[in-house]
Design a protein around this motif. Structure first.
Motif, PDB file in Angstrom:
ATOM      1  N   LEU A 260       6.108  -4.990   1.022  1.00  0.00           N
ATOM      2  CA  LEU A 260       4.874  -4.379   0.589  1.00  0.00           C
ATOM      3  C   LEU A 260       4.082  -5.034  -0.019  1.00  0.00           C
ATOM      4  O   LEU A 260       2.893  -5.590  -0.003  1.00  0.00           O
ATOM      5  CB  LEU A 260       5.015  -2.685  -0.097  1.00  0.00           C
ATOM      6  CG  LEU A 260       3.802  -1.937  -0.672  1.00  0.00           C
ATOM      7  CD1 LEU A 260       3.222  -1.764   0.632  1.00  0.00           C
ATOM      8  CD2 LEU A 260       4.130  -0.868  -1.266  1.00  0.00           C
ATOM      9  N   GLU A 261       4.877  -5.935  -1.137  1.00  0.00           N
ATOM     10  CA  GLU A 261       4.254  -6.794  -1.956  1.00  0.00           C
ATOM     11  C   GLU A 261       3.679  -7.869  -1.153  1.00  0.00           C
ATOM     12  O   GLU A 261       2.481  -8.615  -1.515  1.00  0.00           O
ATOM     13  CB  GLU A 261       5.120  -7.261  -3.041  1.00  0.00           C
ATOM     14  CG  GLU A 261       5.305  -6.438  -4.118  1.00  0.00           C
ATOM     15  CD  GLU A 261       6.531  -6.703  -4.977  1.00  0.00           C
ATOM     16  OE1 GLU A 261       6.579  -6.225  -6.323  1.00  0.00           O
ATOM     17  OE2 GLU A 261       7.607  -7.654  -4.577  1.00  0.00           O
ATOM     18  N   THR A 262       4.428  -8.345  -0.111  1.00  0.00           N
ATOM     19  CA  THR A 262       3.790  -9.208   0.709  1.00  0.00           C
ATOM     20  C   THR A 262       2.933  -9.119   1.993  1.00  0.00           C
ATOM     21  O   THR A 262       2.763  -9.902   2.742  1.00  0.00           O
ATOM     22  CB  THR A 262       4.944 -10.398   1.066  1.00  0.00           C
ATOM     23  OG1 THR A 262       5.719  -9.444   1.792  1.00  0.00           O
ATOM     24  CG2 THR A 262       5.625 -11.191  -0.282  1.00  0.00           C
ATOM     25  N   ASP A 263       2.840  -7.843   1.985  1.00  0.00           N
ATOM     26  CA  ASP A 263       1.806  -7.407   3.057  1.00  0.00           C
ATOM     27  C   ASP A 263       2.565  -7.437   4.515  1.00  0.00           C
ATOM     28  O   ASP A 263       1.935  -7.765   5.643  1.00  0.00           O
ATOM     29  CB  ASP A 263       0.269  -7.830   3.309  1.00  0.00           C
ATOM     30  CG  ASP A 263      -0.469  -7.356   2.114  1.00  0.00           C
ATOM     31  OD1 ASP A 263      -0.240  -6.293   1.657  1.00  0.00           O
ATOM     32  OD2 ASP A 263      -1.423  -7.901   1.951  1.00  0.00           O
ATOM     33  N   ASP A 264       4.041  -7.331   4.324  1.00  0.00           N
ATOM     34  CA  ASP A 264       4.758  -7.628   5.614  1.00  0.00           C
ATOM     35  C   ASP A 264       4.723  -6.516   6.461  1.00  0.00           C
ATOM     36  O   ASP A 264       5.976  -5.538   6.321  1.00  0.00           O
ATOM     37  CB  ASP A 264       6.185  -8.039   5.415  1.00  0.00           C
ATOM     38  CG  ASP A 264       7.114  -8.436   6.484  1.00  0.00           C
ATOM     39  OD1 ASP A 264       6.484  -8.263   7.626  1.00  0.00           O
ATOM     40  OD2 ASP A 264       8.242  -8.560   6.191  1.00  0.00           O
ATOM     41  N   ILE A 265       3.751  -5.973   7.013  1.00  0.00           N
ATOM     42  CA  ILE A 265       3.486  -4.784   7.888  1.00  0.00           C
ATOM     43  C   ILE A 265       4.587  -4.883   8.969  1.00  0.00           C
ATOM     44  O   ILE A 265       5.259  -3.693   9.440  1.00  0.00           O
ATOM     45  CB  ILE A 265       2.135  -4.728   8.625  1.00  0.00           C
ATOM     46  CG1 ILE A 265       1.183  -4.506   7.308  1.00  0.00           C
ATOM     47  CG2 ILE A 265       2.159  -3.655   9.553  1.00  0.00           C
ATOM     48  CD1 ILE A 265      -0.148  -3.819   7.693  1.00  0.00           C
ATOM     49  N   ASP A 266       4.885  -6.050   9.846  1.00  0.00           N
ATOM     50  CA  ASP A 266       5.903  -5.872  10.721  1.00  0.00           C
ATOM     51  C   ASP A 266       7.147  -5.459  10.227  1.00  0.00           C
ATOM     52  O   ASP A 266       8.061  -4.869  10.905  1.00  0.00           O
ATOM     53  CB  ASP A 266       5.967  -7.437  11.523  1.00  0.00           C
ATOM     54  CG  ASP A 266       4.751  -7.714  12.174  1.00  0.00           C
ATOM     55  OD1 ASP A 266       4.116  -6.804  12.661  1.00  0.00           O
ATOM     56  OD2 ASP A 266       4.175  -8.779  12.621  1.00  0.00           O
ATOM     57  N   GLY A 267       7.512  -6.232   9.109  1.00  0.00           N
ATOM     58  CA  GLY A 267       8.901  -5.740   8.411  1.00  0.00           C
ATOM     59  C   GLY A 267       8.932  -4.357   8.031  1.00  0.00           C
ATOM     60  O   GLY A 267      10.047  -3.490   8.321  1.00  0.00           O
ATOM     61  N   MET A 268       8.057  -3.995   7.618  1.00  0.00           N
ATOM     62  CA  MET A 268       8.006  -2.451   7.241  1.00  0.00           C
ATOM     63  C   MET A 268       8.069  -1.505   8.438  1.00  0.00           C
ATOM     64  O   MET A 268       8.700  -0.542   8.349  1.00  0.00           O
ATOM     65  CB  MET A 268       6.696  -1.850   6.557  1.00  0.00           C
ATOM     66  CG  MET A 268       6.583  -2.699   4.818  1.00  0.00           C
ATOM     67  SD  MET A 268       5.500  -1.592   4.016  1.00  0.00           S
ATOM     68  CE  MET A 268       4.131  -2.713   4.631  1.00  0.00           C
ATOM     69  N   ARG A 269       7.310  -1.994   9.478  1.00  0.00           N
ATOM     70  CA  ARG A 269       7.378  -1.090  11.000  1.00  0.00           C
ATOM     71  C   ARG A 269       8.643  -0.992  11.336  1.00  0.00           C
ATOM     72  O   ARG A 269       9.114  -0.136  11.904  1.00  0.00           O
ATOM     73  CB  ARG A 269       6.168  -1.466  11.625  1.00  0.00           C
ATOM     74  CG  ARG A 269       4.939  -1.204  11.218  1.00  0.00           C
ATOM     75  CD  ARG A 269       3.868  -1.462  12.279  1.00  0.00           C
ATOM     76  NE  ARG A 269       4.140  -0.810  13.457  1.00  0.00           N
ATOM     77  CZ  ARG A 269       3.540  -0.990  14.655  1.00  0.00           C
ATOM     78  NH1 ARG A 269       2.394  -1.917  14.792  1.00  0.00           N
ATOM     79  NH2 ARG A 269       3.745  -0.043  15.836  1.00  0.00           N
TER      80      ARG A 269
ATOM     81  N   LEU B 234      -1.028   3.270   5.710  1.00  0.00           N
ATOM     82  CA  LEU B 234      -1.231   4.006   4.418  1.00  0.00           C
ATOM     83  C   LEU B 234      -0.618   3.242   3.147  1.00  0.00           C
ATOM     84  O   LEU B 234      -1.262   3.204   2.156  1.00  0.00           O
ATOM     85  CB  LEU B 234      -0.786   5.293   4.599  1.00  0.00           C
ATOM     86  CG  LEU B 234      -1.367   6.220   5.617  1.00  0.00           C
ATOM     87  CD1 LEU B 234      -0.791   7.595   5.834  1.00  0.00           C
ATOM     88  CD2 LEU B 234      -2.887   6.388   5.393  1.00  0.00           C
ATOM     89  N   PHE B 235       0.636   2.785   3.327  1.00  0.00           N
ATOM     90  CA  PHE B 235       1.369   1.965   2.104  1.00  0.00           C
ATOM     91  C   PHE B 235       0.330   0.982   1.874  1.00  0.00           C
ATOM     92  O   PHE B 235       0.132   0.918   0.527  1.00  0.00           O
ATOM     93  CB  PHE B 235       2.689   1.530   2.459  1.00  0.00           C
ATOM     94  CG  PHE B 235       3.647   2.416   2.819  1.00  0.00           C
ATOM     95  CD1 PHE B 235       3.335   3.789   2.471  1.00  0.00           C
ATOM     96  CD2 PHE B 235       5.055   2.199   3.002  1.00  0.00           C
ATOM     97  CE1 PHE B 235       4.638   4.997   2.408  1.00  0.00           C
ATOM     98  CE2 PHE B 235       6.018   3.239   3.131  1.00  0.00           C
ATOM     99  CZ  PHE B 235       5.780   4.552   2.864  1.00  0.00           C
ATOM    100  N   VAL B 236       0.129   0.020   2.594  1.00  0.00           N
ATOM    101  CA  VAL B 236      -0.769  -1.152   2.268  1.00  0.00           C
ATOM    102  C   VAL B 236      -1.850  -0.667   1.637  1.00  0.00           C
ATOM    103  O   VAL B 236      -2.488  -1.378   0.719  1.00  0.00           O
ATOM    104  CB  VAL B 236      -0.975  -2.160   3.552  1.00  0.00           C
ATOM    105  CG1 VAL B 236      -1.783  -3.253   3.120  1.00  0.00           C
ATOM    106  CG2 VAL B 236       0.554  -2.590   4.005  1.00  0.00           C
TER     107      VAL B 236
END
Lengths: 285, 285
Positions: A260-269, B234-236
């Motif tokens: 989340l801190e690094t805006d790693d959207i792919d990782g979160m998804r 939403l998280f970002v």
């Protein structure tokens, strides 16, 4: 049926769980007695036809007549009871329990128990957020797991009887695990979840949030109403496993926070897809 | 009733939530139209008498006739839609949304919106683990919260109309918060809980655990089946608040772990009693 209905069953500790055992078993016609602290619990259970007789003292006849004794007590109280009162048990008595941790109870009891009695441990994985015999219901066993945790000291007959008991009580899944496997599994599935729920419930004391809460928060904190005496004892009894599980959780949670801190959207998804897929396995069948 | 039933309502995005809005509002006799991606969603909604008409394209008549437009889209898609298509809106149109984060959406939309239209933001706190218009049900609004998040740009009339809409939909609690208050509250009550659920679901991949799971674990992971596209967005969008909430949780969880490591039973029991007491506040009334 392995467990003959002519057998006499004694329940020691007539609370929510002990009472629910009594209700479920009485349907089959067993003679059921109870020993518990409060006379009011016995009065209630007799009035509701859940038990045939009961006592608030160590009634030697009741204890001496029981073929099967079910202990629904706090772990340390159970151990103390056996130490002090096992001379009252019938020769050949089978005893079982409902304790939520196994390693530290099972071996200790089996070590000190009279050689003419047998302790076959079990964990009925069912509960409610209310307590007391008045809230007893055999419904809480439907869809739930009953785990027998035998050791090499147990006879095949006792293991079979205990599994039959789980089925008679109405549990949907009756299985066996070693005490060690049980404690590892319960450390994750039950104890870690309770640690999370009480943490979530106490980490933010901002006022008025209950006005805006939705089902998500309610679901995650349902078990945050907790019997502090029992659960603190269960946590300490399984301390090594539970700390390991807490560390696993903290590490993964930290990974998510980093993403989340690094805006790693792919990782979160990817983590969310893994989560969704794995959750399917846990749906009620 | 402030919202006159002669008004035409357009729903943009006919999924689970948009469909449930349509079902709930159709009961009152409103003319309801829909614009959405899939023709099959429109066909289904017409067949089920949830909408009067619909289109998969930017039908100028449908959009131009709508007095109230409800956007049930992903946050960034909503912003794009307004940028590109707001010239199609009727003069005097009121628009509202269902977006789960507010600060970064509300001010941006209000800044770019035509002066003869008004955007009154709202967050219906309701959802299911399934998606699609076929799973729509107005039942999911019963017992749930509907939060209107006006800014100083909003008129009292628009605020009242939006709150009335929440009541017509069937929400049990209709309230207002500032976008900032909303995002802080949702960061804790909803986003943190989802972070916890997906972490719990992915931190231990040991096999066969589903065979032994009980209701506690199921409850804590119900929301671990998650729409990865929407929730990562939403998280970002609420990153600063969510990281703060995650840190609060981690700190408290660490306190509990320290107490366990040092056998501080009194400390654990105090935390559990605090948890139990606080949880009572969150019971459904």
């Amino acid at each position: 049926m392995i467990v003959n209905v002519s057998k006499k069953i004694l329940i020691v500790g007539l609370g929510l769980l002990g009472g629910s055992y009594a209700k479920a078993l009485k349907r089959f016609g067993f003679h059921i007695s109870a020993i518990t602290k409060e006379q009011s619990s016995i009065d209630y259970a007799i009035k509701e036809k859940m038990i045939d007789e009961g006592s608030t003292t160590l009634d030697e006849r009741i204890i001496g007549e029981a073929d099967l004794v079910i202990f629904a007590l706090y772990p340390h109280v159970f151990v103390e009871w056996i130490k002090e009162n096992q001379h009252l048990l019938k020769s050949g008595a089978l005893i079982t329990d409902v304790t939520g941790v196994k390693r530290n109870i099972v071996y200790e009891i089996q070590d000190i128990l009279r050689p003419d009695a047998e302790f076959i441990p079990a964990h009925p994985m069912a509960g409610r957020e209310v307590s007391g015999v008045e809230n007893s219901t055999e419904k809480m066993f439907i869809g739930a797991n009953y785990i027998v945790t035998p050791t090499e000291k147990n006879t095949p007959e006792a293991i079979n009887t205990c599994m039959e008991l789980g089925r008679l009580l109405g549990f949907s899944n009756v299985t066996t695990l070693s005490p060690e496997e049980h404690d590892e599994m319960i450390g994750f599935l039950s104890q870690l979840t309770h640690c999370i729920a009480i943490t979530l419930m106490t980490c933010n004391d901002k006022e008025d949030m209950e006005k805006f809460t939705g089902d998500s928060f309610r679901d995650l904190t349902r078990i945050a109403r907790i019997n502090d005496l029992m659960w603190s004892e269960l946590f300490v009894a399984n301390k090594d496993v539970l700390i390991e599980q807490m560390d696993m959780f903290i590490n993964k949670f930290g990974e998510l926070k980093s993403m989340l801190e690094t805006d790693d959207i792919d990782g979160m998804r990817e983590m969310m897809r893994h989560s969704s897929k794995r959750r399917e396995l846990f749906d009620k069948k």
